[in-house]
Motif scaffolding. Sequence first.
Motif, mmCIF file in Angstrom:
data_model
loop_
_atom_site.group_PDB
_atom_site.id
_atom_site.type_symbol
_atom_site.label_atom_id
_atom_site.label_comp_id
_atom_site.label_asym_id
_atom_site.label_seq_id
_atom_site.Cartn_x
_atom_site.Cartn_y
_atom_site.Cartn_z
ATOM 1 N N GLY A 21 0.803 -1.213 0.000
ATOM 2 C CA GLY A 21 0.000 0.000 0.000
ATOM 3 C C GLY A 21 0.837 1.265 0.000
ATOM 4 O O GLY A 21 0.438 2.284 -0.589
ATOM 5 N N LEU A 24 1.715 2.059 -3.448
ATOM 6 C CA LEU A 24 0.576 2.685 -4.114
ATOM 7 C C LEU A 24 0.422 4.147 -3.695
ATOM 8 O O LEU A 24 -0.028 4.974 -4.485
ATOM 9 C CB LEU A 24 -0.704 1.914 -3.796
ATOM 10 C CG LEU A 24 -0.754 0.470 -4.308
ATOM 11 C CD1 LEU A 24 -2.048 -0.201 -3.885
ATOM 12 C CD2 LEU A 24 -0.608 0.431 -5.823
ATOM 13 N N VAL A 25 0.791 4.457 -2.447
ATOM 14 C CA VAL A 25 0.783 5.861 -2.024
ATOM 15 C C VAL A 25 1.764 6.672 -2.867
ATOM 16 O O VAL A 25 1.488 7.804 -3.280
ATOM 17 C CB VAL A 25 1.128 5.981 -0.525
ATOM 18 C CG1 VAL A 25 1.355 7.441 -0.126
ATOM 19 C CG2 VAL A 25 0.010 5.391 0.327
ATOM 20 N N VAL A 137 -5.803 3.092 -2.888
ATOM 21 C CA VAL A 137 -5.033 3.414 -1.679
ATOM 22 C C VAL A 137 -5.897 3.267 -0.437
ATOM 23 O O VAL A 137 -5.457 2.715 0.586
ATOM 24 C CB VAL A 137 -4.456 4.838 -1.782
ATOM 25 C CG1 VAL A 137 -3.861 5.282 -0.450
ATOM 26 C CG2 VAL A 137 -3.391 4.900 -2.870
ATOM 27 N N GLY A 152 -0.397 11.050 0.095
ATOM 28 C CA GLY A 152 -0.576 10.974 -1.350
ATOM 29 C C GLY A 152 -1.005 12.290 -1.955
ATOM 30 O O GLY A 152 -0.560 12.663 -3.048
#
Length: 459
Positions: A21, A24-25, A137, A152
């Motif tokens: 994760g 993905l941030v 996210v 993000g």
Amino acid sequence: MTNQKPKAESDEAEGPDGGWGWVLVGAMFVSTSLVFGLMRSLGIFFVEFVQYFDESAQAISWISSTGLAAQQFFSPLGAALCNAYDARMVVMTGGCLAGLGLVLASQATRLVHLYLTMGVISGLGWGLVFTPMVATVMASFTRRRTLALGLGFTSIGLSSFAFNPLFQLLVEKYAWRGALLILGGLSLNIVPCGALIRPQKRSKAPAKVDSESRSSCASLLHRVSSYLELSLLFERPYITYTLGVTLLNVGYFVPYFHLVAHSRQAGFSEYQAAFVMSAAGASDILGRVASGWFSDLGHFRLIHLVTTWTMLAGVFIMLLPVSSLSGSYAALMVISLLYGFSAGALTSVVFAVVPMIVGVERMMGALGLLQLIESSAGLLGTPLSGFLKDVTGNYMASFMVAGSFLILSTLTMATLPHFFSCTDPPPPQRSSPDDKDKGLHSELEQMNSLPSDMNHRGV
């Protein structure tokens, strides 16, 4: 024994809280900077377009408004495609369209060409990128969800800080056509960001449909409705919150499109005007991180934090033209910093409230519908601001009206159910088709057992 089982179930329900994760941030950090960070910095081109096409401020404002409205209008399409297929390919396709629109815009010879390229084509690409990235996210975090979103979204403020002087330099060195061509190539970096999204396991529930119903029109409409989560339109909490965000969206982007032009009209130089936006972008970064960290502490409900930051942002928008009446650059800079902090703090929590209202399962569709409904506000905001400038000759009325929409948004959110409660109500849980089938089978078994029981009693 009784205390351990609910704990295990709650931990399982919370899901992951980090790991991939955080990658993905990082992908969201880059992609959002190339969507909203770029969108916020288009004010640098505003004056260039007015001079080149010899059009009014209202007509030029439709370029940015069309792009923003298209991004929000096509967000449900991106959410539905992600529910039906794969978020990775949707985001990568969006990155290609975003870059293509800006490249084509560099060859525009009429204002309508910019509406179609920067507005519709790039807006479609942005719509396919933003909602899937945010939902991906949010699905990867639970306890640190707001902090992850805040980190993000810091790219929007950081890119606003960096893009404004950069775009000004590109316009001076390559003119606006060369600058847009470079931005088109820069936007293609969204494609590798989408490639970092791992394919999600598809739910097998929608596949349990017989061959007859699968081919029927009613089944097709039902599947489309489920992908778009249209049932949310009949739930009062979601509609109330969406209306509040829509009103917020009318005035939220006005400073990012017109503050540079207002600063130049107030007598400041081009670089001074650009630096005002850069300073607001810097405080925007701090606001996003601070708000995300503070929200995850759990001292206050997220909906209360949203309304507080919205109210403050609205007040500071209204103070922006007032601060420059005396010609004081320092006063304008201070108000811009306060507005940037409030606007950044607001963004970190406004999307984190959605899963608390609709549940995590319907989050993707809820975000898409939210973006669709508020697209009308994005289409209205900056043209209304440009119209008021054309009528009055300055931006005083423009910023006053924009700030009043944010205050009205706060009052609308205050009508949410349980708004004045100190604790969050439990999010609604959508029952799965398997649960419905089990309930139906149990009812049928009970009905079938009734005659036999009566016969046994009669004998």
